[in-house]
Design a protein around this motif. Sequence first.
Motif, PDB file in Angstrom:
ATOM      1  N   ILE A  49       0.839  -1.204   0.000  1.00  0.00           N
ATOM      2  CA  ILE A  49       0.000   0.000   0.000  1.00  0.00           C
ATOM      3  C   ILE A  49       0.873   1.253   0.000  1.00  0.00           C
ATOM      4  N   SER A  50       1.908   1.240   0.826  1.00  0.00           N
ATOM      5  CA  SER A  50       2.795   2.403   0.926  1.00  0.00           C
ATOM      6  C   SER A  50       3.489   2.684  -0.399  1.00  0.00           C
ATOM      7  N   LEU A  51       3.919   1.612  -1.075  1.00  0.00           N
ATOM      8  CA  LEU A  51       4.577   1.785  -2.366  1.00  0.00           C
ATOM      9  C   LEU A  51       3.608   2.388  -3.382  1.00  0.00           C
ATOM     10  N   ALA A  52       2.367   1.872  -3.419  1.00  0.00           N
ATOM     11  CA  ALA A  52       1.371   2.408  -4.347  1.00  0.00           C
ATOM     12  C   ALA A  52       1.090   3.873  -4.063  1.00  0.00           C
ATOM     13  N   GLU A  53       1.065   4.232  -2.772  1.00  0.00           N
ATOM     14  CA  GLU A  53       0.806   5.627  -2.416  1.00  0.00           C
ATOM     15  C   GLU A  53       1.941   6.538  -2.889  1.00  0.00           C
ATOM     16  N   VAL A  54       3.175   6.114  -2.666  1.00  0.00           N
ATOM     17  CA  VAL A  54       4.323   6.930  -3.073  1.00  0.00           C
ATOM     18  C   VAL A  54       4.361   7.091  -4.591  1.00  0.00           C
ATOM     19  N   LEU A  55       4.170   6.002  -5.312  1.00  0.00           N
ATOM     20  CA  LEU A  55       4.252   6.049  -6.774  1.00  0.00           C
ATOM     21  C   LEU A  55       3.129   6.869  -7.393  1.00  0.00           C
ATOM     22  N   SER A  56       2.008   6.986  -6.704  1.00  0.00           N
ATOM     23  CA  SER A  56       0.847   7.688  -7.255  1.00  0.00           C
ATOM     24  C   SER A  56       0.868   9.188  -6.999  1.00  0.00           C
ATOM     25  N   GLN A  57       1.882   9.675  -6.286  1.00  0.00           N
ATOM     26  CA  GLN A  57       1.941  11.088  -5.916  1.00  0.00           C
ATOM     27  C   GLN A  57       2.481  11.946  -7.061  1.00  0.00           C
ATOM     28  N   HIS A  58       1.837  13.092  -7.263  1.00  0.00           N
ATOM     29  CA  HIS A  58       2.412  14.154  -8.081  1.00  0.00           C
ATOM     30  C   HIS A  58       3.157  15.113  -7.165  1.00  0.00           C
ATOM     31  N   THR A  59       4.307  15.607  -7.612  1.00  0.00           N
ATOM     32  CA  THR A  59       5.011  16.611  -6.824  1.00  0.00           C
ATOM     33  C   THR A  59       4.308  17.962  -6.977  1.00  0.00           C
ATOM     34  N   SER A  60       4.500  18.838  -5.996  1.00  0.00           N
ATOM     35  CA  SER A  60       3.822  20.134  -6.019  1.00  0.00           C
ATOM     36  C   SER A  60       4.328  21.022  -7.149  1.00  0.00           C
ATOM     37  N   ASP A  61       5.542  20.771  -7.644  1.00  0.00           N
ATOM     38  CA  ASP A  61       6.104  21.587  -8.731  1.00  0.00           C
ATOM     39  C   ASP A  61       6.140  20.822 -10.057  1.00  0.00           C
ATOM     40  N   LYS A  66      -2.510  20.817  -8.700  1.00  0.00           N
ATOM     41  CA  LYS A  66      -2.111  20.454  -7.348  1.00  0.00           C
ATOM     42  C   LYS A  66      -1.138  19.284  -7.368  1.00  0.00           C
ATOM     43  N   GLY A  67      -0.464  19.089  -6.234  1.00  0.00           N
ATOM     44  CA  GLY A  67       0.360  17.907  -6.052  1.00  0.00           C
ATOM     45  C   GLY A  67      -0.431  16.855  -5.293  1.00  0.00           C
ATOM     46  N   GLY A  68       0.249  15.767  -4.943  1.00  0.00           N
ATOM     47  CA  GLY A  68      -0.416  14.712  -4.184  1.00  0.00           C
ATOM     48  C   GLY A  68      -1.059  13.677  -5.074  1.00  0.00           C
ATOM     49  N   ILE A  69      -1.994  12.925  -4.520  1.00  0.00           N
ATOM     50  CA  ILE A  69      -2.685  11.859  -5.252  1.00  0.00           C
ATOM     51  C   ILE A  69      -3.914  12.460  -5.913  1.00  0.00           C
ATOM     52  N   MET A  70      -3.823  12.678  -7.202  1.00  0.00           N
ATOM     53  CA  MET A  70      -4.893  13.340  -7.940  1.00  0.00           C
ATOM     54  C   MET A  70      -5.614  12.396  -8.903  1.00  0.00           C
ATOM     55  N   ARG A  71      -4.980  11.272  -9.267  1.00  0.00           N
ATOM     56  CA  ARG A  71      -5.545  10.332 -10.237  1.00  0.00           C
ATOM     57  C   ARG A  71      -5.746  10.994 -11.592  1.00  0.00           C
ATOM     58  N   LYS A  72      -5.008  12.053 -11.865  1.00  0.00           N
ATOM     59  CA  LYS A  72      -5.064  12.708 -13.171  1.00  0.00           C
ATOM     60  C   LYS A  72      -3.804  13.543 -13.328  1.00  0.00           C
ATOM     61  N   GLY A  73      -3.586  14.037 -14.548  1.00  0.00           N
ATOM     62  CA  GLY A  73      -2.396  14.836 -14.814  1.00  0.00           C
ATOM     63  C   GLY A  73      -1.339  14.041 -15.544  1.00  0.00           C
ATOM     64  N   ILE A  74      -0.851  14.579 -16.682  1.00  0.00           N
ATOM     65  CA  ILE A  74       0.180  13.920 -17.484  1.00  0.00           C
ATOM     66  C   ILE A  74       1.455  14.744 -17.395  1.00  0.00           C
ATOM     67  N   PRO A  75       2.446  14.320 -16.617  1.00  0.00           N
ATOM     68  CA  PRO A  75       3.712  15.068 -16.555  1.00  0.00           C
ATOM     69  C   PRO A  75       4.420  15.066 -17.906  1.00  0.00           C
ATOM     70  N   ASN A  76       5.282  16.066 -18.092  1.00  0.00           N
ATOM     71  CA  ASN A  76       6.043  16.173 -19.337  1.00  0.00           C
ATOM     72  C   ASN A  76       6.880  14.930 -19.596  1.00  0.00           C
ATOM     73  N   SER A  77       7.367  14.309 -18.537  1.00  0.00           N
ATOM     74  CA  SER A  77       8.171  13.096 -18.678  1.00  0.00           C
ATOM     75  C   SER A  77       7.980  12.254 -17.426  1.00  0.00           C
ATOM     76  N   ILE A  78       8.500  11.023 -17.458  1.00  0.00           N
ATOM     77  CA  ILE A  78       8.294  10.099 -16.342  1.00  0.00           C
ATOM     78  C   ILE A  78       8.759  10.740 -15.046  1.00  0.00           C
ATOM     79  N   SER A  79       7.864  10.761 -14.073  1.00  0.00           N
ATOM     80  CA  SER A  79       8.166  11.427 -12.812  1.00  0.00           C
ATOM     81  C   SER A  79       7.412  10.727 -11.696  1.00  0.00           C
ATOM     82  N   ILE A  80       8.105  10.426 -10.595  1.00  0.00           N
ATOM     83  CA  ILE A  80       7.470   9.871  -9.418  1.00  0.00           C
ATOM     84  C   ILE A  80       8.033  10.579  -8.197  1.00  0.00           C
TER      85      ILE A  80
END
Length: 298
Positions: A207-219, A284-298
């Motif tokens: 669960i912790s791994l899924a939470e970390v990987l699903s986060q968007h950074t604030s910037d 926003k950052g955090g777990i949003m379940r949306k948003g396409i970063p410019n490149s692979i980012s976790i």
Amino acid sequence: MHANALARSKLINSGGIFEKILFSAEISMQLSAELYKEWRFDEKALPADLRKRGMAFEDPDPENPTGIQLLFQDYPYGADGLEIWTAIQAWVTDFCMLFYTDDASVRSDEELQAWWSEIRNETWWYQITSRKDLIQGLTTLIWIASALHASVNFGQYAFNGYPLNRTTLCRRFIPQEGTIEYAGFLRDPDKYYLNMLPERAEMILGISLAEVLSQHTSDEVYLGQRLSSLPIKNEEVGQKFEKFNRELRNIEKRIEDKNADANLKNRQGCAKMPYMLLYPGTSKGGIMRKGIPNSISI
């Protein structure tokens, strides 16, 4: 990259997190290596991928920029993905046409050819001899590093955060018919299933791994944002980029409209969670379940 270094030292290393939480355990990376032997860059373009998986067929209409039609429209990944693919392809086409006047200019660009030769690692990996080849290659690269990754990564916690929905491993197999265990399974399938689940520590780790990987950074920088970071000062490039940005905003509106369409049942599913994994932007950052970063980012 820092993310790659962390993955090698914490996730996929011997005795690492993947070996602890996946059913494949210590052979996880061996399985991945075997599957990677079948990986082909030329099949990772979204239209080619959908055709290969039987989810689309060739469209003879020359006006269709994707060259395919989906088997059915109520397929959120395919429908939204083709819109994003088309937008990326149009932006790449506009950009390349500004700097390469014809196919010969592509072939004579020594830096471009050296870069492409460096990343090609198989005989089937096509060469870039025309503007069409270049546009296809760049569109595929951008698609993989942005939308494809976003679609499989940022929904992990939303769909897997409750481990009963998608446990990463089980401690026992489904029993064979005619056995004592099978009789117990039929008597109380819920109890049997709960006894199949991993220990609490393994579940918490997953669960912790899924939470970390699903986060968007604030910037986070999302697809279609911040042209100013490019080392190119060209008014025409800026205009083409704004066109790309506008199309992404239009796609966001169309995704919202499709999610509100009661006839498209797969966009909500039984859990009533609207499909937003290919929604281009979020503020926003955090777990949003949306948003396409410019490149692979976790």
